[in-house]
Write a protein that holds these residues in place. Structure first.
Motif, PDB file in Angstrom:
ATOM      1  N   GLU A 202      -0.125  -8.289  -4.925  1.00 15.30           N
ATOM      2  CA  GLU A 202      -1.340  -8.663  -4.207  1.00 15.30           C
ATOM      3  C   GLU A 202      -1.364 -10.168  -3.917  1.00 15.30           C
ATOM      4  O   GLU A 202      -1.674 -10.597  -2.806  1.00 15.30           O
ATOM      5  CB  GLU A 202      -2.572  -8.263  -5.019  1.00 15.30           C
ATOM      6  CG  GLU A 202      -2.807  -6.766  -5.112  1.00 15.30           C
ATOM      7  CD  GLU A 202      -3.098  -6.131  -3.761  1.00 15.30           C
ATOM      8  OE1 GLU A 202      -3.954  -6.660  -3.030  1.00 15.30           O
ATOM      9  OE2 GLU A 202      -2.477  -5.110  -3.441  1.00 15.30           O
ATOM     10  N   ASN A 203      -1.032 -10.953  -4.904  1.00 13.06           N
ATOM     11  CA  ASN A 203      -1.028 -12.402  -4.723  1.00 13.06           C
ATOM     12  C   ASN A 203       0.043 -12.838  -3.731  1.00 13.06           C
ATOM     13  O   ASN A 203      -0.203 -13.698  -2.873  1.00 13.06           O
ATOM     14  CB  ASN A 203      -0.794 -13.093  -6.071  1.00 13.06           C
ATOM     15  CG  ASN A 203      -0.828 -14.602  -5.952  1.00 13.06           C
ATOM     16  OD1 ASN A 203      -1.788 -15.192  -5.465  1.00 13.06           O
ATOM     17  ND2 ASN A 203       0.247 -15.245  -6.382  1.00 13.06           N
TER      18      ASN A 203
ATOM     19  N   ARG B 257      -6.203  -6.735   4.679  1.00 20.57           N
ATOM     20  CA  ARG B 257      -5.735  -6.722   3.293  1.00 20.57           C
ATOM     21  C   ARG B 257      -5.537  -8.112   2.713  1.00 20.57           C
ATOM     22  O   ARG B 257      -5.695  -8.340   1.518  1.00 20.57           O
ATOM     23  CB  ARG B 257      -4.428  -5.935   3.196  1.00 20.57           C
ATOM     24  CG  ARG B 257      -4.604  -4.451   3.301  1.00 20.57           C
ATOM     25  CD  ARG B 257      -5.268  -3.858   2.067  1.00 20.57           C
ATOM     26  NE  ARG B 257      -4.284  -3.641   1.001  1.00 20.57           N
ATOM     27  CZ  ARG B 257      -4.178  -4.357  -0.102  1.00 20.57           C
ATOM     28  NH1 ARG B 257      -5.021  -5.345  -0.346  1.00 20.57           N
ATOM     29  NH2 ARG B 257      -3.253  -4.084  -1.011  1.00 20.57           N
ATOM     30  N   SER B 258      -5.193  -9.065   3.554  1.00 23.68           N
ATOM     31  CA  SER B 258      -4.917 -10.414   3.066  1.00 23.68           C
ATOM     32  C   SER B 258      -6.157 -11.301   3.075  1.00 23.68           C
ATOM     33  O   SER B 258      -6.194 -12.329   2.399  1.00 23.68           O
ATOM     34  CB  SER B 258      -3.837 -11.071   3.920  1.00 23.68           C
ATOM     35  OG  SER B 258      -4.329 -11.308   5.237  1.00 23.68           O
TER      36      SER B 258
ATOM     37  N   LYS C 107      -1.523   0.887 -10.362  1.00 23.65           N
ATOM     38  CA  LYS C 107      -1.651  -0.242  -9.447  1.00 23.65           C
ATOM     39  C   LYS C 107      -1.783  -1.545 -10.229  1.00 23.65           C
ATOM     40  O   LYS C 107      -1.178  -2.567  -9.876  1.00 23.65           O
ATOM     41  CB  LYS C 107      -2.868  -0.032  -8.534  1.00 23.65           C
ATOM     42  CG  LYS C 107      -3.051  -1.106  -7.483  1.00 23.65           C
ATOM     43  CD  LYS C 107      -4.218  -0.749  -6.571  1.00 23.65           C
ATOM     44  CE  LYS C 107      -4.436  -1.821  -5.515  1.00 23.65           C
ATOM     45  NZ  LYS C 107      -5.569  -1.478  -4.614  1.00 23.65           N
TER      46      LYS C 107
ATOM     47  N   LYS D 162      -1.129 -11.973  -0.126  1.00 20.68           N
ATOM     48  CA  LYS D 162      -2.173 -12.857   0.386  1.00 20.68           C
ATOM     49  C   LYS D 162      -1.630 -14.238   0.706  1.00 20.68           C
ATOM     50  O   LYS D 162      -1.980 -14.828   1.732  1.00 20.68           O
ATOM     51  CB  LYS D 162      -3.313 -12.938  -0.623  1.00 20.68           C
ATOM     52  CG  LYS D 162      -4.107 -11.640  -0.723  1.00 20.68           C
ATOM     53  CD  LYS D 162      -5.187 -11.705  -1.798  1.00 20.68           C
ATOM     54  CE  LYS D 162      -5.928 -10.374  -1.888  1.00 20.68           C
ATOM     55  NZ  LYS D 162      -6.956 -10.371  -2.957  1.00 20.68           N
TER      56      LYS D 162
ATOM     57  N   ASN E 134       1.050  -4.744 -10.408  1.00 24.69           N
ATOM     58  CA  ASN E 134       0.727  -6.138 -10.100  1.00 24.69           C
ATOM     59  C   ASN E 134       0.893  -7.062 -11.301  1.00 24.69           C
ATOM     60  O   ASN E 134       1.122  -8.263 -11.140  1.00 24.69           O
ATOM     61  CB  ASN E 134      -0.679  -6.230  -9.520  1.00 24.69           C
ATOM     62  CG  ASN E 134      -0.711  -5.866  -8.060  1.00 24.69           C
ATOM     63  OD1 ASN E 134      -0.289  -6.636  -7.211  1.00 24.69           O
ATOM     64  ND2 ASN E 134      -1.169  -4.656  -7.754  1.00 24.69           N
TER      65      ASN E 134
ATOM     66  N   ASP F 129       0.818  -1.220   0.000  1.00 24.28           N
ATOM     67  CA  ASP F 129       0.000   0.000   0.000  1.00 24.28           C
ATOM     68  C   ASP F 129       0.850   1.269   0.000  1.00 24.28           C
ATOM     69  O   ASP F 129       0.437   2.301  -0.532  1.00 24.28           O
ATOM     70  CB  ASP F 129      -0.934   0.002   1.212  1.00 24.28           C
ATOM     71  CG  ASP F 129      -2.065  -1.004   1.060  1.00 24.28           C
ATOM     72  OD1 ASP F 129      -2.030  -1.780   0.074  1.00 24.28           O
ATOM     73  OD2 ASP F 129      -2.961  -1.042   1.915  1.00 24.28           O
TER      74      ASP F 129
END
Length: 206
Positions: free
Chosen positions: A141-142, A168-169, A131, A145, A135, A118
């Motif tokens: 993001e992946n 977030r995750s 953004k 998580k 990614n 972030d």
């Protein structure tokens, strides 16, 4: 501090880190390549990197990518540890350490210290296109998580940071989590996702 704690419990500690110092933007001993040092039962492995001038920059991201790549290469030749405690960020290194832990069936504890990715998004005012491109190229993001959702344990510097990480995750707060100020962390108090991990810590005297 965590290394000193483990060392004082008569454990052998291997600390993987960059040979580039974030706070003063300098390389250790002016070396940009991999080297090792050992003092008592703490072995430090300094990963080669490119360095960077600005905290949020493409050069820093590329620096982190190279560190992760070097860890992946060097860890194949290293002794498999009993447990991994890994900081977040950097994202790239944390993700490689997470994959290594899974492949070797090692307990993985994530130390969440900052709001990455972030922080990067905020630099670009959360621009949707940028953004998306970030990614596409770096898959943040992946990676976030996977690391946070599947870590066996989570430590964090504050409730705020932990709440952010869980939100977030998508990790369920009902899973065991523990918050510690890492200036006085007590690893024996960490709660884990499964009991086998906690037993592993007890078995090795941490």
């Amino acid at each position: 501090i965590t290394s000193e704690f483990a060392k004082n419990k008569n454990n052998e500690v291997v600390w993987w880190t960059s040979n580039f110092q974030h706070h003063n933007k300098k390389f250790l001993n002016n070396k940009k390549y991999f080297f090792e040092e050992k003092e008592e039962n703490i072995e430090t492995k300094y990963l080669g990197s490119t360095g960077y001038k600005n905290n949020i920059s493409i050069s820093r991201i590329l620096d982190h990518v190279l560190i992760a790549k070097n860890f992946k290469k060097k860890s194949k030749m290293a002794t498999v540890p009993d447990v991994i405690i890994c900081s977040w960020p950097p994202i790239e290194l944390a993700y490689e350490a997470f994959k290594y832990a899974q492949n070797e069936n090692i307990p993985f504890v994530l130390d969440v210290r900052d709001f990455w990715p972030d922080v990067i998004y905020d630099t670009f005012n959360n621009n949707f296109i940028l953004k998306y491109l970030i990614n596409i190229f770096f898959n943040y993001e992946n990676k976030m998580k996977q690391c946070i959702q599947n870590a066996d344990g989570i430590v964090s510097v504050s409730e705020k940071v932990l709440t952010w990480a869980l939100s977030r995750s998508g990790r369920n707060r009902e899973k065991p989590n523990h918050i510690s100020n890492l200036s006085s962390v007590n690893l024996s108090e960490i709660s884990f996702q499964n009991y086998g991990v906690e037993k592993k810590f007890n078995d090795i005297g941490v």
